[in-house]
Design a protein around this motif. Structure first.
Motif, mmCIF file in Angstrom:
data_model
loop_
_atom_site.group_PDB
_atom_site.id
_atom_site.type_symbol
_atom_site.label_atom_id
_atom_site.label_comp_id
_atom_site.label_asym_id
_atom_site.label_seq_id
_atom_site.Cartn_x
_atom_site.Cartn_y
_atom_site.Cartn_z
ATOM 1 N N THR A 131 -23.340 -19.648 9.767
ATOM 2 C CA THR A 131 -23.962 -20.964 9.962
ATOM 3 C C THR A 131 -24.990 -21.256 8.874
ATOM 4 O O THR A 131 -25.361 -22.413 8.669
ATOM 5 C CB THR A 131 -24.644 -21.030 11.341
ATOM 6 N N TRP A 132 -25.444 -20.228 8.168
ATOM 7 C CA TRP A 132 -26.378 -20.405 7.052
ATOM 8 C C TRP A 132 -25.639 -20.459 5.719
ATOM 9 O O TRP A 132 -26.259 -20.481 4.658
ATOM 10 C CB TRP A 132 -27.400 -19.260 7.018
ATOM 11 N N GLY A 133 -24.299 -20.424 5.769
ATOM 12 C CA GLY A 133 -23.514 -20.501 4.546
ATOM 13 C C GLY A 133 -23.541 -19.247 3.712
ATOM 14 O O GLY A 133 -23.383 -19.310 2.492
ATOM 15 N N LEU A 134 -23.724 -18.086 4.356
ATOM 16 C CA LEU A 134 -23.901 -16.847 3.592
ATOM 17 C C LEU A 134 -22.634 -16.007 3.489
ATOM 18 O O LEU A 134 -22.530 -15.153 2.628
ATOM 19 C CB LEU A 134 -25.006 -15.998 4.229
ATOM 20 N N THR A 135 -21.691 -16.214 4.400
ATOM 21 C CA THR A 135 -20.560 -15.294 4.445
ATOM 22 C C THR A 135 -19.198 -15.969 4.371
ATOM 23 O O THR A 135 -18.255 -15.382 3.857
ATOM 24 C CB THR A 135 -20.597 -14.464 5.745
ATOM 25 N N GLU A 136 -19.022 -17.155 4.877
ATOM 26 C CA GLU A 136 -17.674 -17.707 5.024
ATOM 27 C C GLU A 136 -17.212 -18.343 3.719
ATOM 28 O O GLU A 136 -17.469 -19.494 3.429
ATOM 29 C CB GLU A 136 -17.637 -18.739 6.150
ATOM 30 N N ARG A 137 -16.491 -17.563 2.918
ATOM 31 C CA ARG A 137 -15.980 -18.046 1.651
ATOM 32 C C ARG A 137 -14.659 -17.363 1.363
ATOM 33 O O ARG A 137 -14.372 -16.287 1.865
ATOM 34 C CB ARG A 137 -16.962 -17.729 0.495
ATOM 35 N N GLY A 138 -13.859 -17.994 0.539
ATOM 36 C CA GLY A 138 -12.617 -17.374 0.104
ATOM 37 C C GLY A 138 -11.464 -17.613 1.064
ATOM 38 O O GLY A 138 -11.584 -18.286 2.088
ATOM 39 N N ARG A 139 -10.317 -17.036 0.700
ATOM 40 C CA ARG A 139 -9.089 -17.263 1.467
ATOM 41 C C ARG A 139 -9.187 -16.690 2.870
ATOM 42 O O ARG A 139 -8.595 -17.207 3.810
ATOM 43 C CB ARG A 139 -7.905 -16.608 0.736
ATOM 44 N N ALA A 140 -9.896 -15.601 3.039
ATOM 45 C CA ALA A 140 -9.922 -14.917 4.335
ATOM 46 C C ALA A 140 -10.826 -15.608 5.343
ATOM 47 O O ALA A 140 -10.838 -15.241 6.515
ATOM 48 C CB ALA A 140 -10.369 -13.475 4.159
ATOM 49 N N GLY A 141 -11.598 -16.619 4.922
ATOM 50 C CA GLY A 141 -12.498 -17.282 5.847
ATOM 51 C C GLY A 141 -13.543 -16.322 6.374
ATOM 52 O O GLY A 141 -14.105 -15.524 5.632
ATOM 53 N N GLN A 324 -36.314 -17.411 5.559
ATOM 54 C CA GLN A 324 -35.008 -17.171 6.175
ATOM 55 C C GLN A 324 -34.496 -15.775 5.837
ATOM 56 O O GLN A 324 -33.903 -15.098 6.687
ATOM 57 C CB GLN A 324 -34.013 -18.219 5.680
ATOM 58 N N GLY A 325 -34.763 -15.325 4.612
ATOM 59 C CA GLY A 325 -34.345 -13.994 4.230
ATOM 60 C C GLY A 325 -35.052 -12.907 5.019
ATOM 61 O O GLY A 325 -34.447 -11.885 5.359
ATOM 62 N N LEU A 326 -36.334 -13.112 5.320
ATOM 63 C CA LEU A 326 -37.055 -12.140 6.135
ATOM 64 C C LEU A 326 -36.487 -12.068 7.550
ATOM 65 O O LEU A 326 -36.396 -10.985 8.147
ATOM 66 C CB LEU A 326 -38.544 -12.498 6.173
ATOM 67 N N VAL A 327 -36.105 -13.216 8.086
ATOM 68 C CA VAL A 327 -35.454 -13.231 9.405
ATOM 69 C C VAL A 327 -34.140 -12.461 9.347
ATOM 70 O O VAL A 327 -33.805 -11.681 10.251
ATOM 71 C CB VAL A 327 -35.225 -14.680 9.879
ATOM 72 N N VAL A 384 -17.488 -11.489 -0.303
ATOM 73 C CA VAL A 384 -17.630 -11.661 1.144
ATOM 74 C C VAL A 384 -19.103 -11.746 1.557
ATOM 75 O O VAL A 384 -19.401 -12.098 2.701
ATOM 76 C CB VAL A 384 -16.929 -10.521 1.923
ATOM 77 N N ILE A 385 -20.018 -11.375 0.653
ATOM 78 C CA ILE A 385 -21.441 -11.587 0.888
ATOM 79 C C ILE A 385 -22.037 -12.201 -0.378
ATOM 80 O O ILE A 385 -21.496 -12.011 -1.480
ATOM 81 C CB ILE A 385 -22.191 -10.278 1.244
ATOM 82 N N ASP A 386 -23.117 -12.933 -0.229
ATOM 83 C CA ASP A 386 -23.766 -13.516 -1.394
ATOM 84 C C ASP A 386 -24.939 -12.644 -1.836
ATOM 85 O O ASP A 386 -25.216 -11.597 -1.250
ATOM 86 C CB ASP A 386 -24.216 -14.953 -1.107
ATOM 87 N N GLY A 387 -25.630 -13.086 -2.896
ATOM 88 C CA GLY A 387 -26.708 -12.281 -3.457
ATOM 89 C C GLY A 387 -27.849 -12.057 -2.492
ATOM 90 O O GLY A 387 -28.464 -10.990 -2.476
ATOM 91 N N ARG A 388 -28.141 -13.051 -1.664
ATOM 92 C CA ARG A 388 -29.265 -12.901 -0.742
ATOM 93 C C ARG A 388 -28.944 -11.897 0.357
ATOM 94 O O ARG A 388 -29.776 -11.042 0.690
ATOM 95 C CB ARG A 388 -29.621 -14.263 -0.147
#
Length: 455
Positions: A131-141, A324-327, A384-388
């Protein structure tokens, strides 16, 4: 992109300067960590993080960019990948499946429980982070990130755990042997899950997915039933070429690189091939007639892994986390520690361990170390994960490993036995075998300290 002769020479100079800084700083920080009763790998990881944008990059003139210019980073990445390949050979080579024998249902229960609970919690965390746009990317969703975070939460660093057990006098104890057996099984499960993640993310459609799965299965079977017998014949003491350990080293090193190439060509990562090759090498023959061969490979890993830490540090930026990163960090730490500790401690208690033994086992299996960083770098490369989230997970790996030693000291004196199952399942015979296995593991890890295996 081709480079001119002058540009190439300048890039080589940049790489040499970077190496001249990275290796001594990492080894120095590793010594400091050991004086603080922490595994050396924690100091080396900290050195890599400090050389990145999180600390050195904050100074005027951006010294990080000066030390590691963009043109030199692909070469450093290559050296880092080679260091990973050599390290994963050591992990597979020292992964003694004998730890899994004769331990009864306690090892199985604790292993699966302390993988299943953090895995489920990790997949749930991936849904929340999406929901924070951090994981859902690419063909695998969302499937790829969810499986990956589950695997990342489930892993226990087998090599660094062996070092911790030796440092705290638990390597020859029953509880230390059970912890090693659980960690070995958990890492096998976690790497299997990661292989599935790589296949799911890289495969474009059902046929490529089935093809990659089939090739992976054939590779493992081929390594077990073709490569291992062939290595036994090649490394047999009666072979005339085995009088020179350099030839044995050539066989092992060549096979290691070919295995890493094979899994990379399949669409998996090089670390899988290196790990499997290390696991199938006939260890008894090699140690009897060419014991210096694995030590040489591990010494090379010791010199190259600081480059991996530096490359990892370039992708970690604590300044960019924000509120948000600390959370996220708090959520990841809670899930990682609660999943591992509760999963291990409850299963141990239900299979006959005392409360203190159950707590100790839960604390031990929460250590992650370098193995977690290897897995995280694979996830970052897959997207599957971003830099943050990568930064958050690296911080979790460091914190969970750092807390293991102090918590063990609080739990001292260490328990001297661990009941296996109710009713004394595998009782005296199991204890005798466990003591023998633990002693061998402890001695092997202690002798490998300088070679950088115990990470």
């Amino acid at each position: 992109m081709a480079m001119s002769g002058g540009a190439l020479e300048e890039t080589i100079r940049d790489v040499l300067i970077g190496l001249a800084v990275v290796v001594p700083v990492a080894l120095f920080c590793g010594r400091i960590a050991q004086r603080l009763r922490q595994p050396a790998v924690l100091g080396e990881i900290a050195a890599g993080l400090m050389l990145g944008p999180s600390l050195l990059g904050l100074f005027p003139g951006d010294p990080t960019a000066v030390l590691f210019p963009a043109e030199a980073r692909p070469f450093l990445q290559l050296l880092a990948q080679l260091g990973l390949v050599l390290f994963m050979f050591g992990v597979g080579y020292h992964l003694d499946v004998a730890h899994l024998r004769g331990r009864g249902r306690q090892v199985m229960s604790v292993s699966f429980s302390s993988v299943a609970l953090p895995f489920v919690l990790g997949t749930g965390l991936a849904v929340g982070f999406a929901t924070w746009g951090l994981t859902e990317r690419g063909r695998a969703g969302l499937l790829g990130p969810a499986l990956f975070l589950g695997a990342a939460m489930s892993i226990t660093a087998f090599p660094v755990l062996a070092r911790i057990l030796t440092d705290h006098g638990l390597a020859r104890e029953r509880i230390g042997n059970v912890a090693l057996a659980c960690a070995a099984l958990q890492d096998l499960l976690a790497w299997g899950i990661l292989a599935v993640v790589v296949v799911v993310v890289n495969a474009d459609g059902p046929w490529p997915l089935a093809r990659m799965a089939l090739l992976s299965t054939l590779f493992v079977l081929g390594m077990r039933y073709v490569a291992r017998p062939a290595l036994r014949r090649l490394l047999a003491p009666e072979r005339p070429w085995n009088r020179d350990s350099a030839l044995a080293q050539g066989v092992v090193f060549g096979g290691l690189l070919l295995s890493a190439w094979a899994t990379d060509a399949m669409g998996l990562h090089t670390v899988f091939g290196a790990f499997v090759f290390g696991a199938v090498v006939p260890r008894r023959q090699l140690e009897a007639h060419a014991p210096d061969v694995p030590a040489r490979i591990e010494q090379s890993s010791l010199l190259l892994l600081p480059v991996f830490f530096a490359v990892t540090g370039l992708s970690v930026d604590f300044q960019g986390l924000g509120a948000q990163g600390l959370v996220m960090l708090l959520a990841v730490l809670l899930v990682a520690c609660a999943g591992k500790f509760v999963g291990a401690a409850v299963a141990a208690r239900l299979t006959g361990a005392t409360p203190r033994q159950s707590i100790t086992l839960g604390v031990l299996l929460n250590a992650r170390g370098l193995t977690e960083l290897v897995l995280l770098n694979v996830g970052l490369a897959l997207g599957v994960i971003d830099g943050r989230l990568f930064t958050v997970m690296v911080a979790m790996a460091v914190i969970t490993t750092m807390m293991t030693g102090p918590l063990l000291q609080r739990l001292s004196p260490a328990p001297r036995s661990l009941t296996v199952g109710r009713g004394g399942e595998h009782g005296d015979a199991g204890d005798a075998k466990g003591a023998g296995d633990a002693g061998g593991s402890g001695d092997a890890e202690a002798s490998a300290e300088d070679a950088g295996v115990a990470r």
